[in-house]
Design a protein around this motif. Structure first.
Motif, short mmCIF file in Angstrom:
data_model
loop_
_atom_site.label_atom_id
_atom_site.label_comp_id
_atom_site.label_asym_id
_atom_site.label_seq_id
_atom_site.Cartn_x
_atom_site.Cartn_y
_atom_site.Cartn_z
N SER A 155 0.84 -1.21 0.00
CA SER A 155 0.00 0.00 0.00
C SER A 155 0.87 1.25 0.00
O SER A 155 0.57 2.23 -0.69
CB SER A 155 -0.92 0.02 1.22
N ASP A 206 -5.85 -0.78 -4.75
CA ASP A 206 -5.27 -1.36 -3.53
C ASP A 206 -6.24 -2.39 -2.95
O ASP A 206 -7.18 -2.03 -2.25
CB ASP A 206 -4.94 -0.28 -2.51
N GLU A 207 -6.00 -3.64 -3.26
CA GLU A 207 -6.84 -4.74 -2.79
C GLU A 207 -8.33 -4.45 -3.00
O GLU A 207 -9.12 -4.46 -2.05
CB GLU A 207 -6.57 -5.05 -1.31
MG MG Z 1 -2.03 -2.82 2.08
#
Ligand code: MG
Ligand code: ADP
Length: 244
Positions: free
Chosen positions: A45, A165-166
């Motif tokens: 991240s 991000d995910e």
């Molecule tokens: Mg992360």
């Protein structure tokens, strides 16, 4: 303009005494889909957030679309506009309807008229499979629909690069496929995408390259057939054995 969408050189990032990124060098060509995998806490991240300078690098440079985001003279707001970001947690305005969510930044940041912004929003809603849902309250949609709205919102700003991000980590399993489907479409259209994901199958099928990061360093990077199919590093093998 160069063929590189993102050029990261000697990137270090520390939070206090803790060094989280320990020297990242990475060039992402235009149109590439790069999937970033790695253990929790490895810096995925933080790396993504350094690309649009949501985190300020401790040292090193981040150049997006030929603009040096780390140059003090860089107009960060202007540079950030070319980068769309989609988070795990959607971050929609829950009390607003879908159309308002999609038009707000277009009008405030890009100065588009209401009519122009709505036209762009409706086209992107259709692209993510939510045509006709513009009047729905964001909070009333399923998680998968909300995430597709978040993607449409980012696309409505006409980004050159999309960061994910995910994006499916917070979704119920049956809703993951629709979001990945939208991302596949974007990839096929040639969007430059940096995608942090635990969806190894998606990475295998859609990524041009896969980057495995551990402890703030790139351990391995290459085509999925190599990094996932035939990893050279023991740390990559151990990680894949845990997630596959
Ligand atoms: Mg992360
Ligand atoms: P990942 O996304 O791979 O799980 P992160 O990039 O979120 O990892 O975090 C990497 C490390 O940096 C973790 O140890 C995390 O606790 C730390 N970290 C991330 N953001 C901050 C912050 N704003 N302040 C302090 N530590 C942070």
């Amino acid at each position: 303009m160069s063929d590189a969408a993102v050029v990261i050189t000697g990137l270090h990032k520390s939070f206090g005494p803790r060094e989280v990124l320990k020297g990242i060098d990475l060039t992402v060509p235009r149109g590439e889909v790069l999937c970033i995998i790695g253990p929790s806490g490895s810096g995925k991240s933080t790396l993504l957030r350094c690309v649009n300078v949501l985190e300020e690098p401790t040292s090193g440079t981040v150049v997006v679309d030929g603009r040096d985001m780390t140059d003090p003279d860089c107009d960060i707001d202007a540079a950030r506009r070319s980068v769309g970001m989609v988070f795990q947690s959607f971050n929609l305005f829950a009390h607003l309807n879908v159309l308002a969510n999609l038009t707000l930044a277009q009008r405030r940041v890009l100065g588009r008229s209401k009519a122009d912004a709505e036209k762009v929003a409706l086209a992107n809603l259709e692209k993510v499979g939510l045509a006709g849902r513009g009047e729905a309250q964001a909070a009333q949609l399923s998680g998968g629909q909300q995430q597709r709205v978040a993607i449409a919102r980012a696309l409505s700003m006409d980004p050159d690069v999309m960061l994910f991000d995910e994006p499916t980590s917070a979704l119920d399993p049956e809703l993951v496929g629709d979001v990945l489907g939208v991302m596949r479409t974007l990839a096929a259209e040639g969007m430059t995408m940096l995608v942090v994901t635990h969806e190894i199958q998606f990475a295998r099928e859609v990524a041009d390259r896969v980057l495995f990061i551990d402890d703030g360093k790139i351990v391995e990077i290459g085509p999925p057939s190599e990094v996932i199919g035939n990893p050279q590093q023991q740390r990559t093998r151990d990680f894949l054995a845990r997630v596959l």
